[in-house]
Scaffold this active site. Structure first.
Site, mmCIF file in Angstrom:
data_model
loop_
_atom_site.group_PDB
_atom_site.id
_atom_site.type_symbol
_atom_site.label_atom_id
_atom_site.label_comp_id
_atom_site.label_asym_id
_atom_site.label_seq_id
_atom_site.Cartn_x
_atom_site.Cartn_y
_atom_site.Cartn_z
ATOM 1 N N ASP A 110 51.910 65.239 76.553
ATOM 2 C CA ASP A 110 53.257 65.667 76.176
ATOM 3 C C ASP A 110 53.889 64.673 75.209
ATOM 4 O O ASP A 110 54.549 65.060 74.230
ATOM 5 C CB ASP A 110 54.102 65.810 77.443
ATOM 6 N N ASP A 161 48.547 69.296 75.467
ATOM 7 C CA ASP A 161 49.852 69.934 75.551
ATOM 8 C C ASP A 161 50.294 70.309 74.146
ATOM 9 O O ASP A 161 49.748 69.823 73.145
ATOM 10 C CB ASP A 161 50.872 68.987 76.205
ATOM 11 N N HIS A 188 33.788 50.525 104.071
ATOM 12 C CA HIS A 188 33.929 49.068 104.103
ATOM 13 C C HIS A 188 32.793 48.390 103.333
ATOM 14 O O HIS A 188 31.729 48.979 103.090
ATOM 15 C CB HIS A 188 33.935 48.567 105.551
ATOM 16 N N GLU A 235 34.501 54.260 113.504
ATOM 17 C CA GLU A 235 33.142 54.789 113.403
ATOM 18 C C GLU A 235 32.729 55.422 114.730
ATOM 19 O O GLU A 235 33.319 55.176 115.787
ATOM 20 C CB GLU A 235 32.167 53.661 113.022
ATOM 21 N N ASP A 273 49.427 71.661 81.650
ATOM 22 C CA ASP A 273 50.537 72.164 82.446
ATOM 23 C C ASP A 273 50.904 73.597 82.074
ATOM 24 O O ASP A 273 51.878 74.149 82.601
ATOM 25 C CB ASP A 273 51.767 71.248 82.329
ATOM 26 N N GLU A 323 50.117 74.956 72.334
ATOM 27 C CA GLU A 323 49.296 74.544 73.480
ATOM 28 C C GLU A 323 47.826 74.853 73.244
ATOM 29 O O GLU A 323 46.944 74.042 73.551
ATOM 30 C CB GLU A 323 49.804 75.229 74.749
#
Length: 447
Positions: free
Chosen positions: A124, A9, A250, A326, A75, A50
């Site tokens: 920033d 930034d 899992h 499943e 950004d 920037e």
């Protein structure tokens, strides 16, 4: 090949005025900060600051590993769209900086993503620290960074983990795996964020009270009514943060090492001790990211146990979602592939060749599973827009989420590896695009 995330930034207090930039390089596998850069650069515009931040971030990443793949998150839509090649660069102050930035890494090693300003807080902050130092007549030093390396940046919803184990830990993988083409059809975040096409940048409200002019400069924002009526000025759509599904298979059960069919049609094994330890390790990794907001789990024992371990560590509750169960493998439940091949060769061959075919004994076809997962996906995306949700589920559902996001054919299910307790991630944007951000990440399981 290593993967880095560069967040950069820059800012100017006056535009032009006293300016500075900040950049941080994050490890693409863990989301941890590796190095920072910040500098007070004197009087300059926001855009120049920037670009200087981008250049510093790329050079810092190059110093760590010149062969790495790099995903840049900023950004500034202007910088992202110009560096992605979709908008032209006409301003004389920015052309040489863009040229230098493109020369740091080969073009095929770098991708770009636009993110909202609130998701770029780390860079920033560095830029503001650099400007604060300049106001005191000196340059920024790492000691002024308020222990940034000891306090990892908030991992945003990507673009994310990112931001989470999927959006934060693998933001580089996210775009590098499928977002190299910045075409809107590719589902990349930058493409989804701005559909301006070729030519100069339209006006984009990047920071409060500031508009982006076609010449690349910023100026005080006109009232909303005036902006709407001004010819030639438009706003790129802000799609907001996506619904990000972190997909956790899992942990191991006693059937997992034996590679036996274990669906929802009869076998319902609990986790083994190995599986419980895997769940604990994944829980710690997700806790470090700190971005999971909701935990949903399949109703089967192994997923409920895995989800309970993770949710307890995150301080969240587990909600059971039946659509995440499943596939029902019918008479094949509990058998190995070789045993099914020996006992039901014709049924197995049909199942492998046709997604509409059912396992022996009236199990669930892959087409039926896909329809169930698609319906579950749509319901959950609508319910969790802008949130990061952990879905604790199984091999076939996770592969199906990924397949549907990629628009891949059914046979792609047989071409994905998915280990026990692995993490994958898909982000869903408001315009209907999906972005696969991670697949089969087992790094949290390593000592």
């Amino acid at each position: 090949m290593r993967e880095f995330i560069v967040e950069a930034d820059g800012g100017s207090r006056g535009n032009p005025g006293p300016a500075g930039y900040g950049a941080v390089v994050l490890d693409g596998a863990t989301g941890e900060p590796l190095t920072e850069a910040a500098e007070y650069i004197g009087v300059a515009t926001n855009n120049v600051a920037e670009y200087r931040g981008l250049l510093a971030g790329l050079r810092a990443a190059h110093a760590l590993d010149p062969s790495a793949r790099v995903h840049v998150r900023m950004d500034s839509k202007l910088v992202v769209e110009q560096m992605s090649g979709r908008w032209k660069i006409k301003h004389p102050d920015m052309k040489p900086l863009a040229t230098q930035a493109r020369a740091v890494f080969p073009p095929d090693q770098v991708t770009y993503e636009w993110i909202p300003r609130e998701q770029n807080k780390y860079a920033d902050r560095l830029a503001n620290e650099a400007m604060d130092a300049g106001a005191k007549g000196r340059q920024w030093s790492p000691s002024e960074s308020r222990a940034a390396l000891d306090t990892p940046p908030a991992v945003p919803e990507p673009s994310g983990p990112p931001g989470d184990a999927a959006a934060g830990a693998a933001r580089a993988r996210a775009a590098l795996a499928q977002g190299r083409a910045a075409d809107p059809a590719a589902g990349g975040r930058a493409a989804g964020a701005a559909r301006a096409g070729e030519g100069d940048a339209p006006a984009v409200q990047e920071k409060p009270g500031v508009e982006q002019a076609p010449d690349g400069e910023r100026r005080p924002a006109a009232p909303a009514e005036e902006r709407r009526s001004t010819p030639g000025w438009s706003s790129a759509p802000d799609l907001g943060a996506p619904a990000t599904f972190v997909l956790l298979r899992h942990g191991e059960t006693p059937l997992t090492p034996q590679k036996r069919f274990s669906g929802s049609g009869g076998t319902d094994p609990a986790l083994s001790e190995v599986g419980r330890e895997q769940a604990r390790r994944v829980a710690e990794a997700l806790a470090r990211r700190g971005t999971i907001q909701t935990v949903l789990a399949s109703p089967l024992t192994r997923t409920r146990e895995t989800a309970a371990v993770v949710a307890a560590r995150l301080g969240l509750e587990v909600t059971i979602e039946d659509g995440l169960r499943e596939t029902d493998f019918g008479a094949w439940e509990g058998l190995t592939f070789a045993e099914v091949r020996e006992r039901y060769p014709d049924d197995l061959n049909a199942w492998l060749a046709d997604p509409e075919a059912h396992p022996t004994g009236g199990g669930e076809s892959f087409a039926e599973t896909a329809a169930r997962i698609a319906a579950t996906r749509d319901k959950l995306v609508a319910a969790h827009a802008g949130r990061t949700v952990l879905l604790v589920t199984h091999v076939t559902p996770i592969k199906t989420f990924v397949r549907l996001a990629l628009g891949a054919p059914p046979e792609s299910l047989f071409r994905m590896e998915l280990s026990a307790a692995s993490l994958s991630a898909v982000a869903y944007y408001a315009d209907g695009n999906a972005s696969v951000r991670l697949l089969n990440d087992t790094s949290p399981l390593r000592p």
